[in-house]
Design an enzyme around this catalytic site. Structure first.
Site, short mmCIF file in Angstrom:
data_model
loop_
_atom_site.label_atom_id
_atom_site.label_comp_id
_atom_site.label_asym_id
_atom_site.label_seq_id
_atom_site.Cartn_x
_atom_site.Cartn_y
_atom_site.Cartn_z
CG HIS A 1 53.48 -20.17 15.45
ND1 HIS A 1 53.70 -18.87 16.04
CD2 HIS A 1 54.09 -20.95 16.50
CE1 HIS A 1 53.97 -19.01 17.31
NE2 HIS A 1 54.21 -20.14 17.59
CB THR B 1 66.34 -12.54 -3.17
OG1 THR B 1 65.18 -12.93 -3.98
CG2 THR B 1 67.16 -11.60 -3.71
N GLY B 2 65.63 -15.72 -2.94
CA GLY B 2 64.64 -16.41 -2.24
C GLY B 2 63.35 -15.83 -2.38
CG HIS C 1 49.77 -22.14 15.75
ND1 HIS C 1 49.77 -20.71 15.96
CD2 HIS C 1 50.27 -22.95 16.70
CE1 HIS C 1 50.72 -20.67 17.10
NE2 HIS C 1 50.85 -21.75 17.40
CG ASP D 1 66.99 -18.96 -10.17
OD1 ASP D 1 67.94 -19.10 -9.31
OD2 ASP D 1 66.50 -17.38 -10.15
CB CYS E 1 65.80 -17.88 -6.93
SG CYS E 1 64.67 -16.74 -5.69
#
Ligand code: RB5
Length: 150
Positions: free
Chosen positions: A98, A67-68, A133, A8, A65
């Site tokens: 994992h 903060t992510g 996993h 963004d 963005c």
């Protein structure tokens, strides 16, 4: 690898610098927007990156963005997307080994550019361990299909 990148406005200059870095690492990078620092909405780019990866056209995605957080939540709404938001290399590495994450999300207001480069490099270089996993990833797929894990 073919890598789709999106951000963004809050992460626009951050993204441009990181695209150059990922190209220097030898990857084929496509920027899916945004194309300026003008205010926009992160779900648009979370979705674009996720669909690009889930379709198989790109092997991995990078989504940024402020903060992510918002862009990773958005990406994770696309079935088959496994986006991780992190701010240190350990989680980035383990998310590959994992969780077979296919999208890395970083916050431009959270991590400095050099730390971002370190996280990206480790995430791109680390493989999926599969084995025990895989059963858990299959359970996540069950959730995506509306089922329950019990
Ligand atoms: C934009 O101001 C900001 O909310 C966005 O970049 C992101 O941090 C949301 O999770």
């Amino acid at each position: 690898m073919k890598i789709a990148v999106g951000s963004d406005h809050a992460a626009y200059p951050f993204k441009l610098e990181l695209i150059e870095y990922v190209k220097e690492l030898g990857h084929d990078v496509t920027d899916l927007g945004t194309r300026s620092a003008e205010r926009t909405d992160y779900p648009i780019y979370g979705e674009k990156v996720a669909r690009a990866v889930v379709s198989g056209e790109y092997e991995r995605g990078l989504a940024f963005c402020g903060t992510g957080v918002g862009i990773s939540i958005s990406a994770n709404k696309v079935p088959g997307a496994r986006a991780v938001v992190c701010s240190e290399p350990y989680s980035a590495m383990l998310s590959r080994e994992h969780n077979n994450t296919n999208i890395l999300s970083l916050g431009s207001r959270v991590v400095g550019i050099e730390l971002a480069k370190m996280i990206i490099k480790i995430w791109l270089e680390t493989g999926y361990d599969a084995g025990r996993h895989q059963r858990r990833l299959d359970m996540i797929s069950t959730l995506e299909e509306g089922g329950t894990c019990g």
